[in-house]
Every structure is written in C-alpha cells, then in structure tokens.
Design a protein around this motif. Structure first.
Motif, PDB file in Angstrom:
ATOM      1  N   HIS A   1       0.852  -1.185   0.000  1.00  0.00           N
ATOM      2  CA  HIS A   1       0.000   0.000   0.000  1.00  0.00           C
ATOM      3  C   HIS A   1       0.895   1.246   0.000  1.00  0.00           C
ATOM      4  CE1 HIS A   1      -3.553  -2.443   0.989  1.00  0.00           C
ATOM      5  NE2 HIS A   1      -2.742  -3.094   1.807  1.00  0.00           N
ATOM      6  N   ALA A   2       0.400   2.269  -0.638  1.00  0.00           N
ATOM      7  CA  ALA A   2       1.089   3.554  -0.588  1.00  0.00           C
ATOM      8  C   ALA A   2       0.850   4.151   0.791  1.00  0.00           C
ATOM      9  CB  ALA A   2       0.582   4.482  -1.680  1.00  0.00           C
ATOM     10  N   THR A   3       1.900   4.221   1.599  1.00  0.00           N
ATOM     11  CA  THR A   3       1.734   4.616   2.996  1.00  0.00           C
ATOM     12  C   THR A   3       1.155   6.027   3.122  1.00  0.00           C
ATOM     13  OG1 THR A   3       3.587   3.191   3.602  1.00  0.00           O
ATOM     14  CG2 THR A   3       2.921   4.873   5.194  1.00  0.00           C
ATOM     15  N   ALA A   4       1.698   6.977   2.343  1.00  0.00           N
ATOM     16  CA  ALA A   4       1.215   8.360   2.432  1.00  0.00           C
ATOM     17  C   ALA A   4      -0.240   8.459   1.982  1.00  0.00           C
ATOM     18  CB  ALA A   4       2.097   9.270   1.590  1.00  0.00           C
ATOM     19  N   ALA A   5      -0.593   7.751   0.911  1.00  0.00           N
ATOM     20  CA  ALA A   5      -1.982   7.790   0.428  1.00  0.00           C
ATOM     21  C   ALA A   5      -2.928   7.162   1.440  1.00  0.00           C
ATOM     22  CB  ALA A   5      -2.083   7.073  -0.917  1.00  0.00           C
ATOM     23  N   TYR A   6      -2.491   6.085   2.073  1.00  0.00           N
ATOM     24  CA  TYR A   6      -3.340   5.435   3.066  1.00  0.00           C
ATOM     25  C   TYR A   6      -3.568   6.340   4.275  1.00  0.00           C
ATOM     26  CZ  TYR A   6      -4.644   2.425   6.968  1.00  0.00           C
ATOM     27  OH  TYR A   6      -5.257   1.902   8.071  1.00  0.00           O
ATOM     28  N   ARG A   7      -2.524   7.017   4.730  1.00  0.00           N
ATOM     29  CA  ARG A   7      -2.684   7.902   5.886  1.00  0.00           C
ATOM     30  C   ARG A   7      -3.574   9.089   5.553  1.00  0.00           C
ATOM     31  NH1 ARG A   7       3.559   7.586   8.222  1.00  0.00           N
ATOM     32  NH2 ARG A   7       3.296   5.511   9.177  1.00  0.00           N
ATOM     33  N   LEU A   8      -3.469   9.603   4.328  1.00  0.00           N
ATOM     34  CA  LEU A   8      -4.361  10.688   3.913  1.00  0.00           C
ATOM     35  C   LEU A   8      -5.805  10.189   3.838  1.00  0.00           C
ATOM     36  CD1 LEU A   8      -4.809  13.571   2.892  1.00  0.00           C
ATOM     37  CD2 LEU A   8      -4.299  12.741   0.574  1.00  0.00           C
ATOM     38  N   GLY A   9      -5.993   9.009   3.258  1.00  0.00           N
ATOM     39  CA  GLY A   9      -7.339   8.449   3.205  1.00  0.00           C
ATOM     40  C   GLY A   9      -7.901   8.163   4.586  1.00  0.00           C
ATOM     41  N   ASN A  10      -7.038   7.715   5.500  1.00  0.00           N
ATOM     42  CA  ASN A  10      -7.471   7.473   6.874  1.00  0.00           C
ATOM     43  C   ASN A  10      -7.949   8.764   7.532  1.00  0.00           C
ATOM     44  OD1 ASN A  10      -7.567   5.995   9.487  1.00  0.00           O
ATOM     45  ND2 ASN A  10      -5.854   7.336   9.987  1.00  0.00           N
ATOM     46  N   PHE A  11      -7.214   9.842   7.327  1.00  0.00           N
ATOM     47  CA  PHE A  11      -7.592  11.135   7.900  1.00  0.00           C
ATOM     48  C   PHE A  11      -8.928  11.615   7.335  1.00  0.00           C
ATOM     49  CE2 PHE A  11      -7.575  15.775   7.395  1.00  0.00           C
ATOM     50  CZ  PHE A  11      -7.546  16.172   8.719  1.00  0.00           C
ATOM     51  N   LEU A  12      -9.091  11.547   6.007  1.00  0.00           N
ATOM     52  CA  LEU A  12     -10.305  12.042   5.379  1.00  0.00           C
ATOM     53  C   LEU A  12     -11.522  11.198   5.765  1.00  0.00           C
ATOM     54  CD1 LEU A  12      -8.966  12.910   1.802  1.00  0.00           C
ATOM     55  CD2 LEU A  12      -9.444  14.480   3.699  1.00  0.00           C
ATOM     56  N   LEU A  13     -11.336   9.877   5.856  1.00  0.00           N
ATOM     57  CA  LEU A  13     -12.457   9.017   6.212  1.00  0.00           C
ATOM     58  C   LEU A  13     -12.878   9.223   7.665  1.00  0.00           C
ATOM     59  CD1 LEU A  13     -11.631   5.669   4.368  1.00  0.00           C
ATOM     60  CD2 LEU A  13     -13.565   7.195   3.950  1.00  0.00           C
ATOM     61  N   ILE A  14     -11.904   9.400   8.545  1.00  0.00           N
ATOM     62  CA  ILE A  14     -12.266   9.653   9.949  1.00  0.00           C
ATOM     63  C   ILE A  14     -12.992  10.982  10.079  1.00  0.00           C
ATOM     64  CG2 ILE A  14     -11.307  10.189  12.220  1.00  0.00           C
ATOM     65  CD1 ILE A  14      -9.277   8.024  11.839  1.00  0.00           C
ATOM     66  N   LEU A  15     -12.514  12.008   9.369  1.00  0.00           N
ATOM     67  CA  LEU A  15     -13.177  13.314   9.415  1.00  0.00           C
ATOM     68  C   LEU A  15     -14.601  13.226   8.871  1.00  0.00           C
ATOM     69  CD1 LEU A  15     -13.044  16.378   9.907  1.00  0.00           C
ATOM     70  CD2 LEU A  15     -12.118  16.618   7.591  1.00  0.00           C
ATOM     71  N   THR A  16     -14.751  12.579   7.720  1.00  0.00           N
ATOM     72  CA  THR A  16     -16.086  12.443   7.132  1.00  0.00           C
ATOM     73  C   THR A  16     -17.001  11.603   8.015  1.00  0.00           C
ATOM     74  OG1 THR A  16     -15.085  12.582   4.929  1.00  0.00           O
ATOM     75  CG2 THR A  16     -17.339  11.758   5.058  1.00  0.00           C
ATOM     76  N   GLY A  17     -16.465  10.508   8.542  1.00  0.00           N
ATOM     77  CA  GLY A  17     -17.279   9.652   9.393  1.00  0.00           C
ATOM     78  C   GLY A  17     -17.722  10.341  10.667  1.00  0.00           C
ATOM     79  N   VAL A  18     -16.822  11.105  11.284  1.00  0.00           N
ATOM     80  CA  VAL A  18     -17.190  11.814  12.513  1.00  0.00           C
ATOM     81  C   VAL A  18     -18.292  12.836  12.227  1.00  0.00           C
ATOM     82  CG1 VAL A  18     -16.359  13.446  14.243  1.00  0.00           C
ATOM     83  CG2 VAL A  18     -14.994  11.447  13.683  1.00  0.00           C
ATOM     84  N   CYS A  19     -18.185  13.554  11.113  1.00  0.00           N
ATOM     85  CA  CYS A  19     -19.213  14.539  10.760  1.00  0.00           C
ATOM     86  C   CYS A  19     -20.559  13.861  10.514  1.00  0.00           C
ATOM     87  CB  CYS A  19     -18.777  15.324   9.527  1.00  0.00           C
ATOM     88  SG  CYS A  19     -17.393  16.460   9.795  1.00  0.00           S
TER      89      CYS A  19
END
Length: 423
Positions: free
Chosen positions: A262-280
């Motif tokens: 997995h692309a580590t940087a892409a995964y961490r960015l996706g993790n951040f965006l998904l957590i933000l979207t999910g929390v909202c």
C-alpha cells in the motif's frame, strides 16, 4: 382535598423542561443499567478465562527460567511504563515525530482520544489543557456548521422532489397545467399552502444520514481490512468507535511505519479524510436521533398528562404565584401563541404557519444573526433561572420543545418538521 394531599405537584404546575429532563435522566439511567447487565453477561466469562490462562503462563514461565515471581512482576511493571510511553513489541512508527504528533492533536480536538499516545511531560500536559479547550470548541463549531449545511442540502433535495410531485399532482389529464384561478377553487390551494411552508421530515433525514454513515463506514472498513489486516467486522467496530468519538484505543489505524503493498502516504491521507467524514456524518446522525428521542419524550409527557390534571387550576391564577412558562397542561388548554423573535431565530424567513422555509441555503449573515438571537435567548433564560423569576405570561412566546435552542438542537428545530408544536 384528596388532590391537595396526594398530589406531588400541588405547589404548582410541572415545568415541561424539567419534566423532560427528569424523564430523559431516568431513561439514561435505565439504559446504562441494561447495558451494564448485557456487557457483564457477554464479557465477564472471557475475562475470567483470560485471567486463568495468564496465571498459568506466568507460573510456567517463572518455573521454566527459574525466576522469582517478585522479579518477574517488577519487570512486567517496567514494561507497562514503557508501553505507556509508546514502546511496543511490534515495530510501530514514532509517536512524537511531526506526523505522529499531528495524529495525536487530531484525536484531541475531535474528542476521539484513542489513548495510545498521551503526553508524559509536565509541559505537555499543561499545554494540552489550553490547547484542547480552544481546539475542541472550534471543532464542535465546525461540526455544527457541517450539520447545518448537510441539513440544508438534504432539505433542498427533498423539497425539489416534493415540488416535482406537487407539480405532477396539479397537472390535468390532458397534460396542461392549471391556471392559478382554476386551482383557487380546488384542492390545489391547500397543496400550494403546504408547499409554501413545507419542511422535510426528521425521520426521512434520519434515514438519509443513516444511509450515508453506513456507506462511509462500509467503505472505510474495506480499506482498514485490507491495510491493517483486521477482520471486516473488527473494522466496522473500529469505524463506529472512532466515528462516534468514543475512542477506546484497543484498535488504532495508521500506526505501522510502512504498509506493505500500500502507498503509505496515500493510506494515511485516506485514513484522515475518512475519519473526518465519518465523525461529521455520525455527529449529524446523533443529533437527528436526539430529535426523535425528544419526540418520544414529548409523547410520553402527553400520555402522562392525565394523572396530573388535578394539579392545574382551571379558572384564574393564584394571586401570589408567578405564572410559569412551558408547563405541562392538557392539550385542549394549551393555547397557540404568536411567534416571536425570542423563540424563532430567523423570524423574517418563516411563513405564516410558523414553519421555516427549508429549501434555502443559509448565508453567513443569517447564520450570525441567528446565533446572536440564540445567545440573547440563552442569556435571558440563564438570568431568569438565576433570579428565580420566569418570564411573565404576557411575554411568553410559542414554545415547541427546543424552539430557539442554541447549537445543533436549534439548527434541527429550525430546519425540520417534527419539532413544531403541532406534531
């Protein structure tokens, strides 16, 4: 006479806000007791089994390597201290480099608080108290702004669908639209009035937000299952715990140094965006569910009105008793009051029947005006409660549960239909 001696509310009418508060508190206590019983039944056998298995391993290890139990316990305590500092058996990324610290502050301001990283220095703990105070407040404001905009978008879409169905209903069989004069004498007038003051149903909005939260959670679970090696149900569990800001910390994403395949940087960015979207999404869903719970409480209060009818004077008022606002009275005695700026945040945008238009996008100016009015209402109510004098009956305005509320409940009350007094 029997009513005066046996009725617990003989001193005056029951305040509806207090009744709702006590009913909700009772519900939460019962809910906690039921939850404790269920989790105790499910998890306690597993806990006992784990303790017995650990005791056997501890005894076997101490005998195998000829170690005293006291020395082994001291070594395990030292490892627990290292574990709290971020030292793990498996290789993980540094906790306090810039990316690790950014992940930490994200869990702080979002109130998730996984607990896998905590400040160990006195300076860090002191700074966290001030940093979290401002950061959490700003993030809650962001969640409220997100809630307002997502409700506005949903209301706009639902109103467009409602208008489309309304336009189809007024078309005659030959396909020509009726004129205004033709509709004036028919059922079209009522439909036009309903369209002018129409609001989306809170239950429909709840279903849409629930579907959005499920979709985000399912997509995120697929990513976590592939990247972290978790089972899909474990990934769904992590998504709920993280998105709801519970944050147990037993499962934490994006903690490896490198993710193979997995692309580590892409995964961490996706993790951040998904957590933000999910929390909202979950925050918005929780607020809509709270409105539904409020409707259930109001229904229970109406069902409980009959036992308290003896507490309400039918003629006149006690000469030495201040009238109390928002009291629980029988439905046929509850009078409709004129709308006022004290209860309606943006009164000029409401229709004659007291319902706010739902298809309009909210400008920043309207939002600031609404918040000014809401803050003034809150200050006045706090002042009334502090001095012990409720507002006079002549100045009472329409009360509809959370009308004029501040924050998420005020947003939901102004934008959805089932919060009005006639529901």
């Amino acid at each position: 006479m029997a009513c005066r001696s046996g009725c617990c509310c003989s001193s005056g009418p029951i305040n509806e806000d207090n009744a709702r508060f006590l009913l909700l508190a009772l519900f939460i206590v019962i809910y906690l007791l039921c939850g404790a019983a269920v989790f105790s039944a499910l998890e306690q056998p597993k806990e006992r089994e784990a303790k017995e298995r650990w005791a056997q391993r501890f005894e076997h290890f101490s005998q195998k390597y000829n170690l005293s139990k006291k020395d082994l316990n001291n070594f395990l305590r030292n490892y627990e201290e290292a574990n709290m500092a971020g030292i793990r058996v498996d290789a993980i990324r540094p906790r306090w480099d810039f990316t690790g610290a950014f992940y930490f502050v994200g869990t702080v301001v979002s109130t998730i608080g996984f607990g896998m990283t905590t400040p160990a220095t006195i300076g860090g703990k002191v700074f966290l108290m001030f940093y979290g105070l401002l950061g959490c407040a700003a993030t809650i404001l962001f969640f409220n702004l997100f809630l307002e905009r997502v409700i506005t978008v949903i209301a706009f879409v639902l109103k467009s669908c409602h208008e489309r169905r309304h336009n189809k209903a007024v078309l005659p069989q030959n396909g020509r639209r009726l004129s205004g004069g033709d509709r004036a004498g028919g059922a079209g007038v009522g439909k036009g009035e309903d369209l002018a003051g129409w609001k989306p149903s809170v239950y429909c909005v709840m279903l849409i937000l629930g579907a959005a939260a499920i979709l985000v959670s399912c997509c995120a679970s697929l990513m976590y299952s592939a990247a972290e090696g978790w089972g899909y149900l474990d990934s769904l569990y992590f998504c709920f715990v993280a998105f709801s800001t519970i944050g147990f910390g037993d499962m934490v994403s994006s903690q490896r140094v490198v993710y193979e395949g997995h692309a580590t940087a892409a995964y961490r960015l996706g993790n951040f965006l998904l957590i933000l979207t999910g929390v909202c999404c979950i925050y918005s869903l929780f607020n809509v569910i709270s409105i539904v719970i409020k409707q259930v409480l109001n229904w229970l209060l109406r069902r409980l009105e009959a036992p308290f009818r003896c507490c309400f004077p039918r003629r006149g008022h006690h000469p030495h008793r201040h009238p109390r606002r928002n009291v629980v009275v029988p439905g046929h005695l509850r009078a409709r009051r004129d709308p006022s700026i004290e209860t309606d945040a943006i009164n000029e945008s409401e229709t004659d029947n007291g319902r706010r238009m739902s298809g309009e996008m909210i400008s920043m100016r309207d939002f600031l005006v609404a918040n000014k009015v809401n803050l003034a209402i809150m200050q006045k109510q706090l002042s009334e409660m502090a001095i012990g004098h409720p507002r006079p009956a002549g100045s009472s305005s329409r009360q509809n549960g959370f009308s004029g509320g501040v924050g998420a409940l005020g947003i939901m009350n102004n934008r959805l239909a089932e919060t009005s007094v006639d529901r």
